[in-house]
Design a protein around this motif. Structure first.
Motif, PDB file in Angstrom:
ATOM      1  N   ALA A 241       0.827  -1.212   0.000  1.00 23.70           N
ATOM      2  CA  ALA A 241       0.000   0.000   0.000  1.00 23.70           C
ATOM      3  C   ALA A 241       0.858   1.258   0.000  1.00 23.70           C
ATOM      4  O   ALA A 241       0.546   2.244  -0.682  1.00 23.70           O
ATOM      5  CB  ALA A 241      -0.935  -0.007   1.209  1.00 23.70           C
ATOM      6  N   LEU A 242       1.959   1.251   0.757  1.00 24.76           N
ATOM      7  CA  LEU A 242       2.838   2.425   0.805  1.00 24.76           C
ATOM      8  C   LEU A 242       3.487   2.677  -0.552  1.00 24.76           C
ATOM      9  O   LEU A 242       3.489   3.815  -1.052  1.00 24.76           O
ATOM     10  CB  LEU A 242       3.913   2.216   1.876  1.00 24.76           C
ATOM     11  CG  LEU A 242       4.950   3.343   2.008  1.00 24.76           C
ATOM     12  CD1 LEU A 242       4.269   4.646   2.394  1.00 24.76           C
ATOM     13  CD2 LEU A 242       6.017   2.969   3.024  1.00 24.76           C
ATOM     14  N   ILE A 243       4.029   1.622  -1.158  1.00 27.18           N
ATOM     15  CA  ILE A 243       4.668   1.775  -2.476  1.00 27.18           C
ATOM     16  C   ILE A 243       3.653   2.277  -3.491  1.00 27.18           C
ATOM     17  O   ILE A 243       3.915   3.227  -4.248  1.00 27.18           O
ATOM     18  CB  ILE A 243       5.271   0.430  -2.929  1.00 27.18           C
ATOM     19  CG1 ILE A 243       6.431   0.035  -2.010  1.00 27.18           C
ATOM     20  CG2 ILE A 243       5.753   0.512  -4.379  1.00 27.18           C
ATOM     21  CD1 ILE A 243       6.922  -1.387  -2.225  1.00 27.18           C
ATOM     22  N   MET A 244       2.475   1.662  -3.508  1.00 24.22           N
ATOM     23  CA  MET A 244       1.468   2.026  -4.495  1.00 24.22           C
ATOM     24  C   MET A 244       0.930   3.431  -4.274  1.00 24.22           C
ATOM     25  O   MET A 244       0.670   4.165  -5.232  1.00 24.22           O
ATOM     26  CB  MET A 244       0.319   1.006  -4.455  1.00 24.22           C
ATOM     27  CG  MET A 244      -0.669   1.157  -5.592  1.00 24.22           C
ATOM     28  SD  MET A 244       0.122   0.947  -7.205  1.00 24.22           S
ATOM     29  CE  MET A 244      -1.331   1.017  -8.261  1.00 24.22           C
ATOM     30  N   SER A 245       0.773   3.838  -3.030  1.00 25.79           N
ATOM     31  CA  SER A 245       0.266   5.186  -2.736  1.00 25.79           C
ATOM     32  C   SER A 245       1.192   6.248  -3.306  1.00 25.79           C
ATOM     33  O   SER A 245       0.750   7.219  -3.950  1.00 25.79           O
ATOM     34  CB  SER A 245       0.101   5.368  -1.226  1.00 25.79           C
ATOM     35  OG  SER A 245      -0.844   4.475  -0.704  1.00 25.79           O
ATOM     36  N   LEU A 246       2.496   6.082  -3.068  1.00 27.60           N
ATOM     37  CA  LEU A 246       3.465   7.054  -3.577  1.00 27.60           C
ATOM     38  C   LEU A 246       3.465   7.088  -5.109  1.00 27.60           C
ATOM     39  O   LEU A 246       3.481   8.161  -5.723  1.00 27.60           O
ATOM     40  CB  LEU A 246       4.861   6.721  -3.050  1.00 27.60           C
ATOM     41  CG  LEU A 246       5.045   6.831  -1.531  1.00 27.60           C
ATOM     42  CD1 LEU A 246       6.427   6.325  -1.126  1.00 27.60           C
ATOM     43  CD2 LEU A 246       4.855   8.273  -1.079  1.00 27.60           C
ATOM     44  N   LEU A 247       3.420   5.908  -5.720  1.00 26.73           N
ATOM     45  CA  LEU A 247       3.441   5.850  -7.183  1.00 26.73           C
ATOM     46  C   LEU A 247       2.148   6.381  -7.782  1.00 26.73           C
ATOM     47  O   LEU A 247       2.172   7.047  -8.837  1.00 26.73           O
ATOM     48  CB  LEU A 247       3.685   4.412  -7.637  1.00 26.73           C
ATOM     49  CG  LEU A 247       5.060   3.823  -7.317  1.00 26.73           C
ATOM     50  CD1 LEU A 247       5.141   2.366  -7.735  1.00 26.73           C
ATOM     51  CD2 LEU A 247       6.176   4.626  -7.989  1.00 26.73           C
ATOM     52  N   LEU A 248       1.013   6.136  -7.134  1.00 27.17           N
ATOM     53  CA  LEU A 248      -0.260   6.637  -7.651  1.00 27.17           C
ATOM     54  C   LEU A 248      -0.306   8.160  -7.635  1.00 27.17           C
ATOM     55  O   LEU A 248      -0.693   8.795  -8.624  1.00 27.17           O
ATOM     56  CB  LEU A 248      -1.420   6.082  -6.820  1.00 27.17           C
ATOM     57  CG  LEU A 248      -1.992   4.720  -7.210  1.00 27.17           C
ATOM     58  CD1 LEU A 248      -3.081   4.312  -6.229  1.00 27.17           C
ATOM     59  CD2 LEU A 248      -2.548   4.745  -8.624  1.00 27.17           C
ATOM     60  N   ILE A 249       0.071   8.734  -6.507  1.00 22.73           N
ATOM     61  CA  ILE A 249       0.043  10.201  -6.405  1.00 22.73           C
ATOM     62  C   ILE A 249       1.011  10.820  -7.407  1.00 22.73           C
ATOM     63  O   ILE A 249       0.668  11.764  -8.140  1.00 22.73           O
ATOM     64  CB  ILE A 249       0.386  10.649  -4.969  1.00 22.73           C
ATOM     65  CG1 ILE A 249      -0.723  10.206  -4.012  1.00 22.73           C
ATOM     66  CG2 ILE A 249       0.559  12.166  -4.910  1.00 22.73           C
ATOM     67  CD1 ILE A 249      -0.403  10.434  -2.553  1.00 22.73           C
ATOM     68  N   GLY A 250       2.232  10.306  -7.467  1.00 21.11           N
ATOM     69  CA  GLY A 250       3.206  10.848  -8.399  1.00 21.11           C
ATOM     70  C   GLY A 250       2.766  10.707  -9.841  1.00 21.11           C
ATOM     71  O   GLY A 250       2.880  11.654 -10.642  1.00 21.11           O
ATOM     72  N   SER A 251       2.234   9.537 -10.214  1.00 23.27           N
ATOM     73  CA  SER A 251       1.825   9.319 -11.610  1.00 23.27           C
ATOM     74  C   SER A 251       0.656  10.208 -11.993  1.00 23.27           C
ATOM     75  O   SER A 251       0.587  10.700 -13.128  1.00 23.27           O
ATOM     76  CB  SER A 251       1.466   7.850 -11.825  1.00 23.27           C
ATOM     77  OG  SER A 251       0.341   7.486 -11.060  1.00 23.27           O
ATOM     78  N   SER A 252      -0.293  10.423 -11.055  1.00 29.28           N
ATOM     79  CA  SER A 252      -1.444  11.273 -11.388  1.00 29.28           C
ATOM     80  C   SER A 252      -1.019  12.728 -11.577  1.00 29.28           C
ATOM     81  O   SER A 252      -1.546  13.431 -12.459  1.00 29.28           O
ATOM     82  CB  SER A 252      -2.501  11.177 -10.293  1.00 29.28           C
ATOM     83  OG  SER A 252      -2.041  11.733  -9.079  1.00 29.28           O
ATOM     84  N   ILE A 253      -0.042  13.175 -10.789  1.00 27.90           N
ATOM     85  CA  ILE A 253       0.434  14.567 -10.924  1.00 27.90           C
ATOM     86  C   ILE A 253       1.131  14.769 -12.258  1.00 27.90           C
ATOM     87  O   ILE A 253       0.827  15.717 -12.997  1.00 27.90           O
ATOM     88  CB  ILE A 253       1.363  14.921  -9.747  1.00 27.90           C
ATOM     89  CG1 ILE A 253       0.575  14.986  -8.443  1.00 27.90           C
ATOM     90  CG2 ILE A 253       2.074  16.255 -10.010  1.00 27.90           C
ATOM     91  CD1 ILE A 253       1.436  15.167  -7.208  1.00 27.90           C
ATOM     92  N   VAL A 254       2.074  13.870 -12.598  1.00 30.72           N
ATOM     93  CA  VAL A 254       2.830  14.083 -13.840  1.00 30.72           C
ATOM     94  C   VAL A 254       1.939  13.865 -15.064  1.00 30.72           C
ATOM     95  O   VAL A 254       2.140  14.504 -16.111  1.00 30.72           O
ATOM     96  CB  VAL A 254       4.069  13.163 -13.900  1.00 30.72           C
ATOM     97  CG1 VAL A 254       4.996  13.451 -12.725  1.00 30.72           C
ATOM     98  CG2 VAL A 254       3.685  11.681 -13.926  1.00 30.72           C
ATOM     99  N   THR A 255       0.934  13.002 -14.944  1.00 31.30           N
ATOM    100  CA  THR A 255       0.031  12.792 -16.079  1.00 31.30           C
ATOM    101  C   THR A 255      -0.828  14.026 -16.323  1.00 31.30           C
ATOM    102  O   THR A 255      -0.984  14.483 -17.471  1.00 31.30           O
ATOM    103  CB  THR A 255      -0.874  11.567 -15.821  1.00 31.30           C
ATOM    104  OG1 THR A 255      -0.059  10.409 -15.692  1.00 31.30           O
ATOM    105  CG2 THR A 255      -1.859  11.366 -16.960  1.00 31.30           C
ATOM    106  N   ALA A 256      -1.391  14.587 -15.246  1.00 31.91           N
ATOM    107  CA  ALA A 256      -2.287  15.733 -15.386  1.00 31.91           C
ATOM    108  C   ALA A 256      -1.554  16.999 -15.806  1.00 31.91           C
ATOM    109  O   ALA A 256      -2.141  17.883 -16.451  1.00 31.91           O
ATOM    110  CB  ALA A 256      -3.029  15.977 -14.077  1.00 31.91           C
ATOM    111  N   THR A 257      -0.269  17.113 -15.467  1.00 32.87           N
ATOM    112  CA  THR A 257       0.463  18.354 -15.745  1.00 32.87           C
ATOM    113  C   THR A 257       1.337  18.293 -16.993  1.00 32.87           C
ATOM    114  O   THR A 257       1.536  19.313 -17.669  1.00 32.87           O
ATOM    115  CB  THR A 257       1.360  18.716 -14.544  1.00 32.87           C
ATOM    116  OG1 THR A 257       2.221  17.594 -14.249  1.00 32.87           O
ATOM    117  CG2 THR A 257       0.523  19.032 -13.308  1.00 32.87           C
TER     118      THR A 257
END
Length: 596
Positions: A241-257
């Motif tokens: 959950a910790l690994i996935m949480s960090l990757l999810l937040i990071g991926s959503s930011i770079v995708t949207a921006t």
């Protein structure tokens, strides 16, 4: 963790794109809601599920214990349908998305650009890995997950650094965000409404519990090893959950921006592969291709955790419910059957990722909802904490079903198939012995030894509705008059009906002596099958052919047949005789049935 992670982490292959399509520039906020729900909902719930079902049965086992008899089993059968939907669609959707990455790679030759054909090949290869062996599957999962996480850390980390160095992209995203929704409160409310569409980011917890039998435990006693396994499983879930949480937040930011909106829309260059798009654009085609290979591999192998889950669930429930013969406990035949189902589902959906997304999310959310409800019921003292979590999962599930009804439609087919198979199988197997063994207490063993010494094992089948010495004396006189019993000692046998929803059990025989009459007592979900099983066991133990005496059953035979199928009791004598006939083809070795 990696076996679970091939399912959980592989959603990064398509989750950022799905998040943007669902929420637009709100996708980072909606993703943050998913991460919060992971930590305040999924992790606490499955920490409890790990302790309540430490042998990998998951929430289904907890609910089965909480809701006994047919009510519980019917509910579990429905949940098995959703579990099958979750696990099968995990395999088919992931393989289809892996194929999409193959087809979109610039170095792939034209003859490989066939979505359906390549997906079928990938699923067949996955089945072949499990036919080879489970240890090989785990070893491959570790290598694939380690490489995939490393590459995603590189890509996401580089893009976040670029965002810090060139804040214009962030400014543009903020402008587009407020253009999409100018009110901050409405922004949060919209994210809360839209986050169920991102529910794929929660996948992996049920499979994390399903693989518990393969988690190592340490200790000097079985209980210590079990507690150690529970603790290690909780570490597994939290780490993932910790690994996935960090990757999810990071991926959503770079995708949207950093990814153009037009590239993320259907048919665009980043459709279903936002991070792969960034890898190709900013690192070059060679690195991008290497990233594609890693993504394709983990998406293809994401079905491994689902396959492991099914290989754990099916043997634990289906034979025990009478839904499948004992060979269903064997691994390789199950692998072939599951692979065949996946190939069929892939053909039906034409290997389309978007068509299967709703079904995947529905399966995931229903299982998580059932887990939250199970924990809420099982732990009354923590209901104030778990009731809100259960309500959130119920809301998320219902909203997802309304938004994407194809998920409940697919699950309905699985549920209908499972229930139909259960009913047909139970009817076809109704004349099996249906016992897993016979155990006698000391008194019962003494009764049997005395009967053997007299070279006569004669049993009167008696309904357990008496209790006094006079009752048994009257029953003995009636049996002697009806059957012309020889002047020898007899044993009364009383089988009380147990949970008829169970298919088989261990007969535990209790010996009781009342007024000089000797009685053998036990309980069973199927009375005639239990009597037949006991007679066969007595024959084998004593090397003597037992004789059993029954009275005629008066009434409509069809009604008794239906009563036997539903409640395990009915016209006992003929059913018992048929069970014995099927169990022992040699008539000279078959226990004798007398009816009078």
């Amino acid at each position: 963790m990696c076996l679970t992670g091939v399912d959980y982490f592989s959603t990064l292959g398509y989750q950022p794109s799905i998040a943007f399509i669902a929420a637009g520039y709100l996708s980072p906020i909606a993703t943050l809601v998913i991460v919060l729900l992971t930590w305040i909902g999924a992790v606490p719930v499955y920490n409890r599920i790990a302790a309540l079902s430490p042998h990998g049965q998951g929430s289904l086992s907890v609910l089965e214990d909480l809701l006994p008899r047919w009510r519980g089993k019917a509910f579990v059968l429905c949940l098995l349908g959703f579990a099958a939907t979750d696990f099968v669609i995990t395999m088919t959707l992931s393989a289809a998305d892996a194929t999409a990455h193959i087809v979109d790679n610039p170095f792939v030759p034209a003859w490989m650009q066939h979505q359906l054909v390549v997906t079928l090949i990938l699923l067949t290869a996955l089945g072949a890995v499990f036919l080879k062996g489970f240890k090989e599957a785990i070893g491959l999962a570790v290598a694939l997950v380690a490489l995939y996480i490393a590459l995603n850390v590189v890509v996401i980390g580089y893009e976040l650094a670029e965002l810090v160095q060139h804040p214009a992209a962030f400014t543009a995203w903020r402008y587009n965000l407020f253009a999409q929704e100018p009110n901050l409160l409405m922004m949060v409310a919209t994210a809360l409404i839209l986050f169920p569409k991102l529910a794929l980011g929660l996948s992996g917890f049920e499979t994390g519990v399903a693989v518990m039998p393969h988690v190592e435990g340490a200790g000097g006693t079985p209980d210590e090893m079990l507690q150690s396994r529970i603790r290690n499983t909780r570490k597994l879930l939290k780490s993932a959950a910790l690994i996935m949480s960090l990757l999810l937040i990071g991926s959503s930011i770079v995708t949207a921006t950093l990814v153009p909106a037009e590239a993320l829309r259907s048919g665009g260059a980043a459709d279903g592969r936002a991070l792969a798009f960034l890898a190709h654009r900013d690192f070059g085609e060679i690195f991008g291709t290497f990233y594609d290979i890693s993504t394709i591999s983990i998406l293809w192998f994401a079905g491994a955790s689902a396959m492991a889950g099914l290989l754990n669930l099916v043997p634990q429930y289906m034979p025990r419910y009478g839904m499948a013969p004992d060979w269903a406990r064997a691994g390789r035949p199950l692998v072939l059957i599951i692979t065949g189902i996946c190939l069929l589902v892939t053909v039906i959906f034409d290997a389309d990722v978007n068509k299967q997304g709703g079904a995947y999310a529905t399966g995931v959310l229903v299982l998580m909802t059932s887990a939250a409800i199970a924990v809420t019921i099982a732990i009354p003292r923590r209901r104030k904490f778990f009731v809100p979590i259960a309500l959130i999962f119920v809301y998320t599930t219902i909203l997802n079903i309304f938004e994407r009804p194809e998920g409940i439609q697919i699950a309905a087919w699985f549920i209908a198939a499972i229930i139909t198979a259960s009913l047909v199988s139970r009817v076809m197997r109704s004349t099996e012995l249906r016992i897993d063994g016979v155990e006698y207490d000391d008194t019962a063993q003494r009764f049997v030894r005395d009967a053997v010494e007299q070279k006569s094992v004669r049993i009167i089948a008696s309904r357990p509705n008496g209790g006094s010495a006079a009752d048994y004396h009257r029953k003995l006189e009636n049996a002697q008059a009806s059957h012309h019993l020889p002047d020898t000692s007899v044993l009364f046998l009383e089988v009380a009906p147990d949970d008829a929803s169970d298919f088989a059990n261990i007969l535990r025989i209790q010996g009781v002596e009342i007024g000089g009459h000797r009685i053998l007592r036990c309980t069973s979900p199927a009375i005639p099958n239990a009597i037949a099983g006991l007679l066969m066991d007595l024959r084998d133990r004593t090397d003597t052919i037992p004789h059993a005496y029954f009275g005629w059953t008066e009434g409509n035979p069809i009604a008794y047949l239906l009563k036997f199928l539903a409640f395990g009791e009915g016209d006992t004598a003929p059913v018992c005789r048929e069970v014995l006939r099927k169990a022992e083809p040699d008539a000279t070795r078959r226990p004798r049935i007398h009816v009078g």
